[in-house]
Design a protein around this motif. Structure first.
Motif, PDB file in Angstrom:
ATOM      1  N   ASP A 155       0.834  -1.202   0.000  1.00 50.66           N
ATOM      2  CA  ASP A 155       0.000   0.000   0.000  1.00 50.66           C
ATOM      3  C   ASP A 155       0.866   1.248   0.000  1.00 50.66           C
ATOM      4  O   ASP A 155       1.883   1.312   0.710  1.00 50.66           O
ATOM      5  N   LEU A 156       0.438   2.238  -0.771  1.00 54.90           N
ATOM      6  CA  LEU A 156       1.043   3.553  -0.661  1.00 54.90           C
ATOM      7  C   LEU A 156       0.454   4.273   0.544  1.00 54.90           C
ATOM      8  O   LEU A 156      -0.547   3.830   1.132  1.00 54.90           O
ATOM      9  N   LYS A 157       1.051   5.388   0.921  1.00 59.03           N
ATOM     10  CA  LYS A 157       0.585   6.124   2.096  1.00 59.03           C
ATOM     11  C   LYS A 157      -0.855   6.618   1.952  1.00 59.03           C
ATOM     12  O   LYS A 157      -1.551   6.815   2.950  1.00 59.03           O
ATOM     13  N   ASN A 158      -1.288   6.833   0.717  1.00 58.26           N
ATOM     14  CA  ASN A 158      -2.653   7.312   0.494  1.00 58.26           C
ATOM     15  C   ASN A 158      -3.674   6.180   0.409  1.00 58.26           C
ATOM     16  O   ASN A 158      -4.847   6.410   0.121  1.00 58.26           O
ATOM     17  N   GLY A 159      -3.235   4.950   0.646  1.00 57.64           N
ATOM     18  CA  GLY A 159      -4.154   3.812   0.663  1.00 57.64           C
ATOM     19  C   GLY A 159      -4.288   3.071  -0.646  1.00 57.64           C
ATOM     20  O   GLY A 159      -4.977   2.045  -0.712  1.00 57.64           O
ATOM     21  N   LEU A 160      -3.649   3.535  -1.714  1.00 62.21           N
ATOM     22  CA  LEU A 160      -3.705   2.821  -2.985  1.00 62.21           C
ATOM     23  C   LEU A 160      -3.014   1.469  -2.844  1.00 62.21           C
ATOM     24  O   LEU A 160      -1.857   1.392  -2.424  1.00 62.21           O
ATOM     25  N   HIS A 161      -3.729   0.410  -3.185  1.00 59.51           N
ATOM     26  CA  HIS A 161      -3.133  -0.924  -3.138  1.00 59.51           C
ATOM     27  C   HIS A 161      -2.463  -1.201  -4.476  1.00 59.51           C
ATOM     28  O   HIS A 161      -3.069  -1.023  -5.548  1.00 59.51           O
ATOM     29  N   VAL A 162      -1.215  -1.650  -4.432  1.00 55.77           N
ATOM     30  CA  VAL A 162      -0.411  -1.873  -5.625  1.00 55.77           C
ATOM     31  C   VAL A 162      -0.055  -3.352  -5.727  1.00 55.77           C
ATOM     32  O   VAL A 162       0.387  -3.959  -4.745  1.00 55.77           O
ATOM     33  N   VAL A 163      -0.236  -3.919  -6.910  1.00 53.84           N
ATOM     34  CA  VAL A 163       0.095  -5.316  -7.166  1.00 53.84           C
ATOM     35  C   VAL A 163       0.986  -5.365  -8.411  1.00 53.84           C
ATOM     36  O   VAL A 163       0.614  -4.841  -9.469  1.00 53.84           O
ATOM     37  N   LEU A 164       2.137  -6.005  -8.290  1.00 51.59           N
ATOM     38  CA  LEU A 164       3.099  -6.079  -9.384  1.00 51.59           C
ATOM     39  C   LEU A 164       3.418  -7.535  -9.709  1.00 51.59           C
ATOM     40  O   LEU A 164       3.761  -8.317  -8.820  1.00 51.59           O
ATOM     41  N   HIS A 165       3.324  -7.885 -10.987  1.00 57.61           N
ATOM     42  CA  HIS A 165       3.655  -9.235 -11.449  1.00 57.61           C
ATOM     43  C   HIS A 165       4.620  -9.125 -12.618  1.00 57.61           C
ATOM     44  O   HIS A 165       4.305  -8.541 -13.657  1.00 57.61           O
ATOM     45  N   ASP A 166       5.807  -9.664 -12.439  1.00 59.71           N
ATOM     46  CA  ASP A 166       6.829  -9.649 -13.485  1.00 59.71           C
ATOM     47  C   ASP A 166       6.645 -10.878 -14.370  1.00 59.71           C
ATOM     48  O   ASP A 166       6.814 -12.013 -13.919  1.00 59.71           O
ATOM     49  N   ASN A 167       6.302 -10.641 -15.634  1.00 59.61           N
ATOM     50  CA  ASN A 167       6.015 -11.734 -16.556  1.00 59.61           C
ATOM     51  C   ASN A 167       6.782 -11.495 -17.856  1.00 59.61           C
ATOM     52  O   ASN A 167       6.449 -10.597 -18.635  1.00 59.61           O
ATOM     53  N   LYS A 168       7.811 -12.283 -18.094  1.00 53.17           N
ATOM     54  CA  LYS A 168       8.690 -12.085 -19.245  1.00 53.17           C
ATOM     55  C   LYS A 168       8.238 -12.851 -20.485  1.00 53.17           C
ATOM     56  O   LYS A 168       8.961 -12.892 -21.479  1.00 53.17           O
ATOM     57  N   THR A 169       7.065 -13.441 -20.453  1.00 52.62           N
ATOM     58  CA  THR A 169       6.658 -14.280 -21.578  1.00 52.62           C
ATOM     59  C   THR A 169       6.275 -13.466 -22.810  1.00 52.62           C
ATOM     60  O   THR A 169       6.182 -14.014 -23.912  1.00 52.62           O
ATOM     61  N   ALA A 170       5.999 -12.174 -22.645  1.00 52.31           N
ATOM     62  CA  ALA A 170       5.660 -11.311 -23.777  1.00 52.31           C
ATOM     63  C   ALA A 170       6.246  -9.925 -23.520  1.00 52.31           C
ATOM     64  O   ALA A 170       6.317  -9.489 -22.366  1.00 52.31           O
ATOM     65  N   PRO A 171       6.635  -9.204 -24.574  1.00 56.82           N
ATOM     66  CA  PRO A 171       7.276  -7.895 -24.388  1.00 56.82           C
ATOM     67  C   PRO A 171       6.275  -6.761 -24.224  1.00 56.82           C
ATOM     68  O   PRO A 171       6.416  -5.701 -24.841  1.00 56.82           O
ATOM     69  N   ASP A 172       5.246  -6.986 -23.410  1.00 67.41           N
ATOM     70  CA  ASP A 172       4.277  -5.920 -23.184  1.00 67.41           C
ATOM     71  C   ASP A 172       3.968  -5.814 -21.701  1.00 67.41           C
ATOM     72  O   ASP A 172       4.448  -6.612 -20.874  1.00 67.41           O
ATOM     73  N   VAL A 173       3.157  -4.837 -21.342  1.00 71.25           N
ATOM     74  CA  VAL A 173       2.781  -4.628 -19.950  1.00 71.25           C
ATOM     75  C   VAL A 173       1.343  -4.137 -19.896  1.00 71.25           C
ATOM     76  O   VAL A 173       0.903  -3.346 -20.740  1.00 71.25           O
ATOM     77  N   ALA A 174       0.585  -4.675 -18.949  1.00 72.07           N
ATOM     78  CA  ALA A 174      -0.784  -4.228 -18.702  1.00 72.07           C
ATOM     79  C   ALA A 174      -0.789  -3.376 -17.443  1.00 72.07           C
ATOM     80  O   ALA A 174      -0.344  -3.822 -16.382  1.00 72.07           O
ATOM     81  N   VAL A 175      -1.271  -2.156 -17.567  1.00 71.32           N
ATOM     82  CA  VAL A 175      -1.423  -1.246 -16.435  1.00 71.32           C
ATOM     83  C   VAL A 175      -2.921  -1.075 -16.208  1.00 71.32           C
ATOM     84  O   VAL A 175      -3.642  -0.628 -17.104  1.00 71.32           O
ATOM     85  N   SER A 176      -3.396  -1.437 -15.035  1.00 71.21           N
ATOM     86  CA  SER A 176      -4.832  -1.390 -14.782  1.00 71.21           C
ATOM     87  C   SER A 176      -5.129  -0.770 -13.427  1.00 71.21           C
ATOM     88  O   SER A 176      -4.323  -0.862 -12.499  1.00 71.21           O
ATOM     89  N   VAL A 177      -6.292  -0.154 -13.351  1.00 72.32           N
ATOM     90  CA  VAL A 177      -6.802   0.351 -12.077  1.00 72.32           C
ATOM     91  C   VAL A 177      -8.240  -0.118 -11.923  1.00 72.32           C
ATOM     92  O   VAL A 177      -9.079   0.127 -12.796  1.00 72.32           O
ATOM     93  N   MET A 178      -8.506  -0.820 -10.839  1.00 69.80           N
ATOM     94  CA  MET A 178      -9.853  -1.260 -10.518  1.00 69.80           C
ATOM     95  C   MET A 178     -10.376  -0.430  -9.348  1.00 69.80           C
ATOM     96  O   MET A 178      -9.800  -0.454  -8.258  1.00 69.80           O
ATOM     97  N   TYR A 179     -11.433   0.320  -9.591  1.00 66.75           N
ATOM     98  CA  TYR A 179     -12.095   1.087  -8.544  1.00 66.75           C
ATOM     99  C   TYR A 179     -13.275   0.260  -8.015  1.00 66.75           C
ATOM    100  O   TYR A 179     -14.056  -0.284  -8.801  1.00 66.75           O
ATOM    101  N   HIS A 180     -13.395   0.201  -6.710  1.00 71.69           N
ATOM    102  CA  HIS A 180     -14.480  -0.570  -6.103  1.00 71.69           C
ATOM    103  C   HIS A 180     -15.746   0.280  -6.096  1.00 71.69           C
ATOM    104  O   HIS A 180     -16.290   0.643  -5.049  1.00 71.69           O
ATOM    105  N   VAL A 181     -16.232   0.566  -7.284  1.00 72.40           N
ATOM    106  CA  VAL A 181     -17.458   1.338  -7.441  1.00 72.40           C
ATOM    107  C   VAL A 181     -18.168   0.849  -8.696  1.00 72.40           C
ATOM    108  O   VAL A 181     -17.571   0.715  -9.763  1.00 72.40           O
ATOM    109  N   GLY A 182     -19.426   0.534  -8.535  1.00 72.55           N
ATOM    110  CA  GLY A 182     -20.262   0.108  -9.647  1.00 72.55           C
ATOM    111  C   GLY A 182     -21.658   0.648  -9.450  1.00 72.55           C
ATOM    112  O   GLY A 182     -21.896   1.533  -8.621  1.00 72.55           O
ATOM    113  N   SER A 183     -22.594   0.090 -10.185  1.00 73.85           N
ATOM    114  CA  SER A 183     -23.954   0.618 -10.102  1.00 73.85           C
ATOM    115  C   SER A 183     -24.587   0.393  -8.730  1.00 73.85           C
ATOM    116  O   SER A 183     -25.539   1.095  -8.366  1.00 73.85           O
TER     117      SER A 183
END
Length: 442
Positions: free
Chosen positions: A32-60
């Motif tokens: 967690d960062l000091k502001n409460g943001l939860h961070v998850v990091l996965h190192d995956n060398k199988t492809a030369p790309d990266v997915a950056v995502s943010v999931m907000y716990h808010v829906g209808s």
């Protein structure tokens, strides 16, 4: 709708060899960062790309009556730009750097992501930090996105054959819970909302302490941590977000209703049962049950109702899993002039057989292979891994590693569990029967 509704596709190796001995562990680092943001990091060398995502716990489900559709509206609105990104430039920046991006909204969460070449990780982090820190929310953007959402609703719901059935089913199955309405919400509510209400909604829910930043790809962990801190830690923490905790009274009497759709010529019959939320073993079991009934040509619905009796053009089952509850739904479209009640009796007969008798060993093995293959396929791409990690933290009691428990959960389900779940949840006094008919001409 959530990705768990359908989708148990086979891979060739799974068909040939099975997955009994397969084990795929996803290693990750979380903090967690000091502001409460939860961070998850996965190192995956199988492809030369990266997915950056943010999931907000808010829906209808975080909306209120009279102001529905806000979460889905923000799915669109937060692409309008920021203090440092000109209006309409967000997607152009991603495309110009060899990437793709999108977002989607459910009743429970909103998910934004970019998939970029690995050397563009900093760009993805900057874009998502801009979205979170200071998006431009003004009358121009709101009015523009009102028209975009109206057109989406016309295309995907109002003018889509059978496009209204989910809204009808949810409105009947939930009386008190905000699942009563679907994420697209009401256009009247969106039209009547003031700019200040949109700003208040953003300030309340789109805050770091209500989000998970999940990154999967060809990354250097220490370097990524430094960049995450640089881009996100200065974003102010918001007030604590309390998720609604609303219970529905059990359904104890069969509900029978009729809905009309001007976009169809062939009627349909639906049965819907309220079932437990996704963070339960029963949810896993019921998903296996839907596969037994309708996954593939040899499934029971297809084999007996569609092929042998030739009474249905289409017949299927799915388990719509959500955070607080789920809906188990069977549906069928008749062939020719077959009465809808005949299809209802056919589907009920197959359910009754599962409630009475254990499924065969061959069926059980097939279900396990299907479910395990689906899990493996969901981790074939970095964006799938990023979403699975964020899902675990958001919906499984902060168990980010739930992605590594899924195979165990699938393999823990027994034939007796499937029979018992059918007995417990798929009873006629616990359901809605919906006759979905072409709208009669005046």
């Amino acid at each position: 709708m959530r990705k768990k509704v359908f989708g148990l596709s086979f891979a060739l190796f799974a068909t040939a060899f099975g997955l009994k001995g397969f084990s795929q562990k996803v290693d990750f680092k979380e903090y967690d960062l000091k502001n409460g943001l939860h961070v998850v990091l996965h190192d995956n060398k199988t492809a030369p790309d990266v997915a950056v995502s943010v999931m907000y716990h808010v829906g209808s489900k975080n909306e209120v009556k009279g102001r529905t559709g806000f979460a889905h509206f923000f799915e669109h609105l937060l692409f309008e730009g920021s203090d440092n990104i000109k209006r309409g430039e967000f997607m152009k920046i991603v495309a110009a750097n060899g990437g793709q991006n999108n977002a989607n909204t459910t009743q429970d969460r909103t998910f934004y992501y970019e998939v970029l070449p690995a050397n563009q990780l900093k760009l993805g982090l900057w874009l998502e930090s801009e979205r979170m820190m200071h998006p431009v929310i003004n009358d121009i953007g709101v009015n523009t996105q009102r028209e975009v959402v109206k057109e989406e609703k016309r295309m995907r719901v109002d003018n889509q054959p059978y496009g209204q059935f989910m809204a009808v089913v949810f409105s009947k199955m939930f009386t008190n819970h905000p699942y009563h309405w679907v994420p697209i919400g009401s256009m009247e509510d969106i039209n009547n909302a003031k700019l200040s209400e949109f700003k208040d909604f953003f300030k309340k829910f789109y805050v770091p302490n209500n989000a998970v930043l999940s990154i999967s790809g060809d990354i250097n962990i220490p370097e990524t941590e430094a960049w995450v801190k640089s881009y996100f830690e200065s974003i102010p923490k918001g007030a604590e977000v309390v998720q609604p905790a609303i219970e529905e009274a059990p359904i104890t009497k069969e509900m029978i209703d009729t809905a009309y759709d001007p976009n169809i010529q062939i009627p349909a019959i639906f049965t819907a049962y309220r079932v437990p939320g996704e963070n339960t073993k029963d949810a896993v079991t019921l998903s296996l049950l839907t596969s037994l009934l309708s996954k593939g040509e040899s499934s029971r619905f297809n084999k007996y109702i569609k092929d042998q009796k030739a009474e249905a053009l289409e017949v299927t089952a799915f388990n719509y899993t959500l955070e607080d509850y789920g809906l188990y739904i069977n549906l069928a479209l008749p062939s020719g002039n077959v009465p809808l009640d005949t299809l209802l009796n056919d589907m009920d007969a197959q359910v009754k057989d599962v409630q009475t008798n254990l499924i065969t060993d061959a069926e059980f093995k097939k279900l396990q292979v299907q479910a395990e293959t689906d899990f493996v396929n969901s981790n074939n791409r970095n964006i799938g891994i990023a979403e699975n990690l964020a899902d675990g933290y958001t919906f499984y009691k902060k168990n980010t590693g739930h992605v590594n428990d899924i195979l165990t959960e699938i393999r823990s389900v027994t034939k007796e569990d499937i029979r018992n779940a059918a007995r417990k949840y798929l009873n006629q006094n616990q359901r809605l029967v919906l006759y979905y008919l072409p709208k009669a001409s005046k």
